[in-house]
Design a protein around this motif. Structure first.
Motif, PDB file in Angstrom:
ATOM      1  N   ILE A 155      -7.298 -53.268 -22.015  1.00 25.63           N
ATOM      2  CA  ILE A 155      -5.931 -53.364 -22.547  1.00 25.63           C
ATOM      3  C   ILE A 155      -5.054 -54.206 -21.628  1.00 25.63           C
ATOM      4  N   PHE A 156      -5.154 -53.968 -20.331  1.00 26.58           N
ATOM      5  CA  PHE A 156      -4.337 -54.710 -19.365  1.00 26.58           C
ATOM      6  C   PHE A 156      -4.669 -56.201 -19.386  1.00 26.58           C
ATOM      7  N   MET A 157      -5.935 -56.524 -19.418  1.00 24.83           N
ATOM      8  CA  MET A 157      -6.354 -57.934 -19.378  1.00 24.83           C
ATOM      9  C   MET A 157      -5.970 -58.671 -20.655  1.00 24.83           C
ATOM     10  N   LYS A 158      -5.776 -57.926 -21.746  1.00 22.43           N
ATOM     11  CA  LYS A 158      -5.421 -58.544 -23.024  1.00 22.43           C
ATOM     12  C   LYS A 158      -3.917 -58.516 -23.291  1.00 22.43           C
ATOM     13  N   ILE A 232      -6.655 -51.814 -11.258  1.00 26.08           N
ATOM     14  CA  ILE A 232      -7.319 -52.200 -12.508  1.00 26.08           C
ATOM     15  C   ILE A 232      -7.824 -53.639 -12.394  1.00 26.08           C
ATOM     16  N   LEU A 233      -6.976 -54.518 -11.879  1.00 27.89           N
ATOM     17  CA  LEU A 233      -7.346 -55.926 -11.753  1.00 27.89           C
ATOM     18  C   LEU A 233      -8.504 -56.096 -10.772  1.00 27.89           C
ATOM     19  N   GLU A 234      -8.479 -55.348  -9.678  1.00 33.25           N
ATOM     20  CA  GLU A 234      -9.585 -55.397  -8.716  1.00 33.25           C
ATOM     21  C   GLU A 234     -10.892 -54.972  -9.384  1.00 33.25           C
ATOM     22  N   PHE A 235     -10.805 -53.925 -10.178  1.00 31.06           N
ATOM     23  CA  PHE A 235     -11.979 -53.410 -10.885  1.00 31.06           C
ATOM     24  C   PHE A 235     -12.554 -54.466 -11.832  1.00 31.06           C
ATOM     25  N   MET A 236     -11.672 -55.110 -12.613  1.00 27.84           N
ATOM     26  CA  MET A 236     -12.121 -56.134 -13.556  1.00 27.84           C
ATOM     27  C   MET A 236     -12.666 -57.356 -12.825  1.00 27.84           C
ATOM     28  N   ALA A 237     -12.070 -57.689 -11.680  1.00 22.25           N
ATOM     29  CA  ALA A 237     -12.546 -58.830 -10.893  1.00 22.25           C
ATOM     30  C   ALA A 237     -13.953 -58.575 -10.363  1.00 22.25           C
ATOM     31  N   GLU A 238     -14.178 -57.340  -9.894  1.00 23.04           N
ATOM     32  CA  GLU A 238     -15.518 -56.981  -9.411  1.00 23.04           C
ATOM     33  C   GLU A 238     -16.520 -57.015 -10.552  1.00 23.04           C
ATOM     34  N   ASP A 243     -12.352 -63.749  -8.259  1.00 24.66           N
ATOM     35  CA  ASP A 243     -11.188 -63.417  -7.453  1.00 24.66           C
ATOM     36  C   ASP A 243     -10.086 -62.913  -8.386  1.00 24.66           C
ATOM     37  N   PRO A 244      -9.403 -61.810  -8.031  1.00 20.32           N
ATOM     38  CA  PRO A 244      -8.326 -61.304  -8.892  1.00 20.32           C
ATOM     39  C   PRO A 244      -7.278 -62.358  -9.226  1.00 20.32           C
ATOM     40  N   GLN A 249      -1.555 -64.627 -14.685  1.00 25.85           N
ATOM     41  CA  GLN A 249      -0.544 -63.775 -15.299  1.00 25.85           C
ATOM     42  C   GLN A 249      -0.733 -62.311 -14.925  1.00 25.85           C
ATOM     43  N   GLN A 250      -1.980 -61.847 -15.014  1.00 26.90           N
ATOM     44  CA  GLN A 250      -2.276 -60.445 -14.692  1.00 26.90           C
ATOM     45  C   GLN A 250      -2.018 -60.158 -13.208  1.00 26.90           C
ATOM     46  N   TYR A 251      -2.319 -61.146 -12.351  1.00 30.35           N
ATOM     47  CA  TYR A 251      -2.111 -60.976 -10.914  1.00 30.35           C
ATOM     48  C   TYR A 251      -0.614 -60.826 -10.606  1.00 30.35           C
TER      49      TYR A 251
END
Length: 269
Positions: A155-158, A232-238, A243-244, A249-251
């Motif tokens: 949801i956050f990434m979208k 959340i962003l760190e999780f998706m980056a991993e 890199d986050p 925009q999300q960063y």
């Protein structure tokens, strides 16, 4: 003899899913009775009670909220007063203030009223809680919170809102099929659209003017208070081995203080 109209199965089904108006009215009536006492009324009420009585009632309120919070379902003020506070409702503001202080000082939790209109409370991790006691959602320690973490990440990434079809498709790729019973989660669709929604981690709403009917997910009120977007962003980056900062925009959204300080320092060069 007048012929009564018979309801179709679809009509009966749709009506059964809606809360009855009498039940909703009853809840509203109960809450309307719980008018907030004035400061002078609270003071007069405290004068009639011993400190031990107020402390005992506060302890009962704390215990009640802790037990209810185990299911992560918001606690209604009306239920709290009706079941626990009872005859002490005149000093309710003082009791809830003391209970809040206990949650913060003893448990490292914060009692938050997420819905001032309907007076719903939840417990969230205090922002001042040391890193050694992280939020269970920020650091998933069991499969359910891990699943929730994935959905919040999507949801956050979208951009904060996403159609449910995309969520189901992503979960299916992770071998969590919403159409099949899962060994760990049971009925996946019910877990996501019922339990996580009742716990206020997710919002699940029908999209207007869609045929066939479509639904969308958003972050719920509890997620907004408990979950760090930076985590959340760190999780998706991993997950994507990136890199986050690859997601500009999300960063920015996840690190508003960091990005604003960078912009300030560069402008002074």
């Amino acid at each position: 003899m007048t012929e009564r109209k018979r309801l179709s199965n679809s009509q009966i089904s749709s009506q059964s899913k809606r809360p009855s108006s009498s039940f909703v009215a009853q809840e509203e009536d109960e809450d309307a009775m719980l008018t907030q006492p004035s400061t002078s009324q609270v003071q007069k009420g405290l004068e009639k009670l011993s400190p031990a009585q107020v402390d005992q009632k506060t302890a009962e309120v704390v215990q009640y909220i802790l037990v209810k919070d185990q299911k992560k379902v918001p606690i209604r003020r009306a239920d709290l007063v009706k079941n626990i506070v009872k005859d002490y409702r005149t000093v309710y503001p003082e009791i809830i203030k003391r209970a809040s202080r206990i949650f913060e000082q003893v448990f490292g939790l914060k009692l938050v009223e997420i819905d001032p209109k309907n007076h719903l409370y939840i417990l969230v991790n205090n922002l001042d809680t040391p890193p050694s006691n992280p939020s269970p959602v920020e650091h998933p320690s069991n499969p359910k919170t891990g699943l929730l973490f994935v959905i919040l990440g999507v949801i956050f990434m979208k951009g904060g809102v996403v159609r449910d079809k995309l969520v189901w498709n992503i979960l299916k790729k992770l071998r969590v099929d919403s159409g099949l019973k899962h060994d760990e989660f049971g009925d996946v669709r019910k877990l996501v659209t019922d339990e996580f929604v009742r716990q206020r981690y997710l919002e699940y709403n029908r999209v207007a003017h869609t045929e066939p009917v479509e639904y969308e997910f958003r972050w719920g009120q509890r997620a907004d208070m408990e979950v760090s977007k930076a985590k959340i962003l760190e999780f998706m980056a991993e997950l994507h081995d990136q890199d986050p900062r690859s997601w500009t925009q999300q960063y920015k959204e996840a690190n508003p203080t960091h990005t604003s300080s960078q912009a300030s320092s560069s402008s002074h060069r």
